[in-house]
Enzyme design. Structure first.
Site, PDB file in Angstrom:
ATOM      1  N   SER A 135      14.912  73.656  37.245  1.00  0.00           N
ATOM      2  CA  SER A 135      14.088  74.843  37.045  1.00  0.00           C
ATOM      3  C   SER A 135      12.742  74.620  37.746  1.00  0.00           C
ATOM      4  O   SER A 135      12.023  73.675  37.433  1.00  0.00           O
ATOM      5  CB  SER A 135      13.871  75.051  35.538  1.00  0.00           C
ATOM      6  OG  SER A 135      12.976  76.100  35.302  1.00  0.00           O
ATOM      7  N   LYS A 161      16.918  77.133  39.884  1.00  0.00           N
ATOM      8  CA  LYS A 161      16.385  78.304  39.180  1.00  0.00           C
ATOM      9  C   LYS A 161      14.906  78.369  39.498  1.00  0.00           C
ATOM     10  O   LYS A 161      14.229  77.335  39.507  1.00  0.00           O
ATOM     11  CB  LYS A 161      16.638  78.103  37.681  1.00  0.00           C
ATOM     12  CG  LYS A 161      15.734  78.844  36.737  1.00  0.00           C
ATOM     13  CD  LYS A 161      16.301  78.744  35.322  1.00  0.00           C
ATOM     14  CE  LYS A 161      15.226  78.553  34.280  1.00  0.00           C
ATOM     15  NZ  LYS A 161      15.795  78.415  32.912  1.00  0.00           N
ATOM     16  N   LYS A 163      11.229  80.428  38.559  1.00  0.00           N
ATOM     17  CA  LYS A 163      10.551  81.317  37.632  1.00  0.00           C
ATOM     18  C   LYS A 163       9.988  82.500  38.410  1.00  0.00           C
ATOM     19  O   LYS A 163       9.479  82.327  39.537  1.00  0.00           O
ATOM     20  CB  LYS A 163       9.406  80.572  36.931  1.00  0.00           C
ATOM     21  CG  LYS A 163       9.882  79.443  36.035  1.00  0.00           C
ATOM     22  CD  LYS A 163      10.589  79.968  34.800  1.00  0.00           C
ATOM     23  CE  LYS A 163      10.940  78.829  33.848  1.00  0.00           C
ATOM     24  NZ  LYS A 163      11.608  79.331  32.622  1.00  0.00           N
ATOM     25  N   ASP A 188      14.433  83.223  36.482  1.00  0.00           N
ATOM     26  CA  ASP A 188      14.161  83.313  35.039  1.00  0.00           C
ATOM     27  C   ASP A 188      12.796  83.978  34.856  1.00  0.00           C
ATOM     28  O   ASP A 188      11.795  83.504  35.399  1.00  0.00           O
ATOM     29  CB  ASP A 188      14.151  81.906  34.425  1.00  0.00           C
ATOM     30  CG  ASP A 188      13.967  81.906  32.909  1.00  0.00           C
ATOM     31  OD1 ASP A 188      13.852  82.997  32.310  1.00  0.00           O
ATOM     32  OD2 ASP A 188      13.924  80.802  32.325  1.00  0.00           O
ATOM     33  N   GLU A 213      17.789  85.519  34.384  1.00  0.00           N
ATOM     34  CA  GLU A 213      17.671  85.050  33.001  1.00  0.00           C
ATOM     35  C   GLU A 213      16.542  85.775  32.277  1.00  0.00           C
ATOM     36  O   GLU A 213      15.417  85.861  32.787  1.00  0.00           O
ATOM     37  CB  GLU A 213      17.415  83.534  33.025  1.00  0.00           C
ATOM     38  CG  GLU A 213      17.298  82.880  31.658  1.00  0.00           C
ATOM     39  CD  GLU A 213      17.144  81.354  31.751  1.00  0.00           C
ATOM     40  OE1 GLU A 213      17.525  80.775  32.796  1.00  0.00           O
ATOM     41  OE2 GLU A 213      16.638  80.758  30.792  1.00  0.00           O
ATOM     42  N   ASP A 238      18.399  83.891  27.185  1.00  0.00           N
ATOM     43  CA  ASP A 238      17.837  82.629  26.690  1.00  0.00           C
ATOM     44  C   ASP A 238      17.174  82.933  25.347  1.00  0.00           C
ATOM     45  O   ASP A 238      17.802  82.834  24.287  1.00  0.00           O
ATOM     46  CB  ASP A 238      16.849  82.093  27.757  1.00  0.00           C
ATOM     47  CG  ASP A 238      16.042  80.874  27.327  1.00  0.00           C
ATOM     48  OD1 ASP A 238      16.111  80.490  26.153  1.00  0.00           O
ATOM     49  OD2 ASP A 238      15.303  80.307  28.160  1.00  0.00           O
ATOM     50  N   LYS A 262      20.159  76.369  24.197  1.00  0.00           N
ATOM     51  CA  LYS A 262      19.242  75.244  23.979  1.00  0.00           C
ATOM     52  C   LYS A 262      19.431  74.850  22.527  1.00  0.00           C
ATOM     53  O   LYS A 262      19.338  75.711  21.646  1.00  0.00           O
ATOM     54  CB  LYS A 262      17.784  75.673  24.216  1.00  0.00           C
ATOM     55  CG  LYS A 262      17.481  76.031  25.663  1.00  0.00           C
ATOM     56  CD  LYS A 262      16.063  76.517  25.832  1.00  0.00           C
ATOM     57  CE  LYS A 262      15.811  76.958  27.276  1.00  0.00           C
ATOM     58  NZ  LYS A 262      14.502  77.622  27.435  1.00  0.00           N
ATOM     59  N   GLY A 290      16.734  73.883  29.197  1.00  0.00           N
ATOM     60  CA  GLY A 290      15.862  72.746  28.934  1.00  0.00           C
ATOM     61  C   GLY A 290      14.527  73.240  28.422  1.00  0.00           C
ATOM     62  O   GLY A 290      14.186  74.419  28.571  1.00  0.00           O
TER      63      GLY A 290
HETATM   64  O1  OSB Z   1      12.857  79.599  29.864  1.00  0.00           O
HETATM   65  O2  OSB Z   1      14.228  78.078  30.363  1.00  0.00           O
HETATM   66  C1  OSB Z   1      13.092  78.422  30.027  1.00  0.00           C
HETATM   67  C2  OSB Z   1      10.742  75.432  30.026  1.00  0.00           C
HETATM   68  C3  OSB Z   1       9.995  75.690  28.896  1.00  0.00           C
HETATM   69  C4  OSB Z   1      10.236  76.830  28.196  1.00  0.00           C
HETATM   70  C5  OSB Z   1      11.225  77.722  28.597  1.00  0.00           C
HETATM   71  C6  OSB Z   1      11.991  77.449  29.722  1.00  0.00           C
HETATM   72  C7  OSB Z   1      11.716  76.301  30.461  1.00  0.00           C
HETATM   73  C8  OSB Z   1      12.394  75.948  31.694  1.00  0.00           C
HETATM   74  C9  OSB Z   1      12.350  74.491  32.061  1.00  0.00           C
HETATM   75  O3  OSB Z   1      12.862  76.738  32.468  1.00  0.00           O
HETATM   76  C10 OSB Z   1      13.609  73.792  31.932  1.00  0.00           C
HETATM   77  C11 OSB Z   1      13.406  72.307  32.015  1.00  0.00           C
HETATM   78  O4  OSB Z   1      13.298  71.777  33.101  1.00  0.00           O
HETATM   79  O5  OSB Z   1      13.393  71.656  30.955  1.00  0.00           O
HETATM   80 MG    MG Z   2      14.645  80.634  30.184  1.00  0.00          MG
END
Ligand code: OSB
Ligand code: MG
Length: 370
Positions: A135, A161, A163, A188, A213, A238, A262, A290
């Site tokens: 991510s 992925k 953001k 995402d 996402e 999510d 998660k 994650g």
């Molecule tokens: O939305 O998936 C998410 C990290 C913190 C809070 C929400 C998210 C995320 C990530 C990071 O996308 C995923 C990671 O590398 O742990």
């Molecule tokens: Mg997410």
């Protein structure tokens, strides 16, 4: 087996580089490490709550309160024969999934260590390797984003992925697509859009993304279903999925075509297995998200992803992307072919390096069975 003791520490680890999403910018990870002891064995788990309620409503402070005043007193009354008994015992307390998950995961780790088997075996998974995805947070500009994506592709990740948020969406993602036409790519939004943005979100369709996402609100299924009807790109939820029932309902409503699970968000490993099973029953792919975890949570995610429904790479990337020095040894390492080896040792399969935990600890508390 009865639990004798529960200990909670709050630890703070600096991030090597800030992680930015549509909801904010994280420069350090402050989280609770929960340890449970019974039968002379101790299990550990990482809570995914953060300082602020910016992802979901829980925070480190609410988790501490709920553990201390409600959850821990209940688990002390249990005579456990299976870690699967923890989640139903806590079910009457509404919400607070992250608090429940931290306590429950620690019991699973204890159980696996006490049985001398790797966690995946208790979960019904298999050994070998899992596929790693990554991510990528919001970057200062397009150039930095392309550079970061190129570095992750080079490192071997099997899915990227990125953001997005309003104003930082179609243009940067189109640039990535131009440069990497065949890359398994997704975005995402962490709830940054509304249905009024449907047109904008539809403009992602020609990019051939694996999924978008959580574009809409954290507590929504209905608008996501409306949006999914207007898009070719599959939606993945999510934040909106906080239980196995949520997953079942979301898939029934066609609010999404895939689910990010998660463990901390759904209330623990038993619930995560329930989400997995709901997705498999509906024929929907599930993948593991994650929360920028240290190795304690990161290894838990590796074990979970050995279940058969995890057909897509998740967000489990190398510890070293976030942390100079992880709390466990060895840390999560991703091979050149984009996989992580599943540990064979008991429990999480890796040892916590206590001197590092001590240095990172800012607060601790513990409770003994009355
Ligand atoms: O939305 O998936 C998410 C990290 C913190 C809070 C929400 C998210 C995320 C990530 C990071 O996308 C995923 C990671 O590398 O742990
Ligand atoms: Mg997410």
């Amino acid at each position: 087996m009865k639990l004798d003791r529960v200990e909670v520490r709050k630890v703070s680890l600096p991030l090597r580089t800030p992680f930015e999403t549509s909801v904010g910018r994280m420069t350090a990870k402050e989280f609770l490490l929960v340890s449970v002891s019974g039968d002379g064995v101790t299990g550990h788990a990482e809570c995914v709550a953060d300082v602020d309620p910016l992802y979901l409503p829980e925070t480190n402070a609410t988790v501490l309160h709920v553990l201390k005043d409600f959850l821990v007193p209940v688990v002390f009354t249990l005579d456990l024969e299976d870690p699967r008994a923890v989640w139903p015992a806590l079910f009457r307390f509404r919400g607070h999934e992250m608090a429940k998950a931290a306590l429950e995961m620690a019991v699973w780790d204890l159980w696996a260590r006490r049985s001398g088997v790797p966690l995946y075996r208790l979960l019904g998974g298999r050994g070998g390797t899992i596929q790693a995805g990554v991510s990528v947070g919001l970057q200062p500009d397009d150039e930095a984003l392309l550079e970061q994506v190129a570095a992750e592709v080079e490192a071997g990740y099997r899915r990227i992925k990125v953001k997005v948020k309003p104003g930082r969406d179609l243009e940067p993602v189109s640039l990535i697509r131009e440069r990497f036409p065949d890359l398994p790519l997704m975005v995402d939004a962490n709830c940054a859009y509304t249905l009024a943005d449907a047109e904008r979100l539809r403009s992602f369709d020609p990019l051939g993304l694996m999924m978008i996402e959580q574009p809409l609100a954290w507590d929504d299924l209905v608008d996501h279903a409306t949006l999914q009807k207007q898009l070719q790109t599959p939606l993945c939820l999510d934040e909106s999925i906080r239980s196995p029932d949520d997953a079942r309902k979301a898939l029934e409503l066609r609010a999404c075509r895939l689910v990010n699970v998660k463990v901390g968000r759904v209330g623990g490993l038993a619930a995560a297995l329930g989400v997995h099973d709901a997705c498999v029953a509906a024929g929907a792919p599930v993948w593991c998200g994650g929360m920028v975890e240290s190795g304690v949570g990161r290894w838990t995610n590796v074990h979970l992803q050995t279940l058969p429904g995890f057909t897509l790479p998740g967000d489990t990337s190398a510890s070293a992307r976030y942390y100079e020095e992880d709390l466990v040894d060895p840390p999560v390492v991703v091979s050149k072919d984009g996989t992580v080896d599943v540990p064979e040792g008991p429990g999480l399969g890796h040892e916590i390096v206590w001197p590092r935990v001590e240095r990172a600890t800012v607060f601790r508390d513990s409770w003994a069975r009355p």
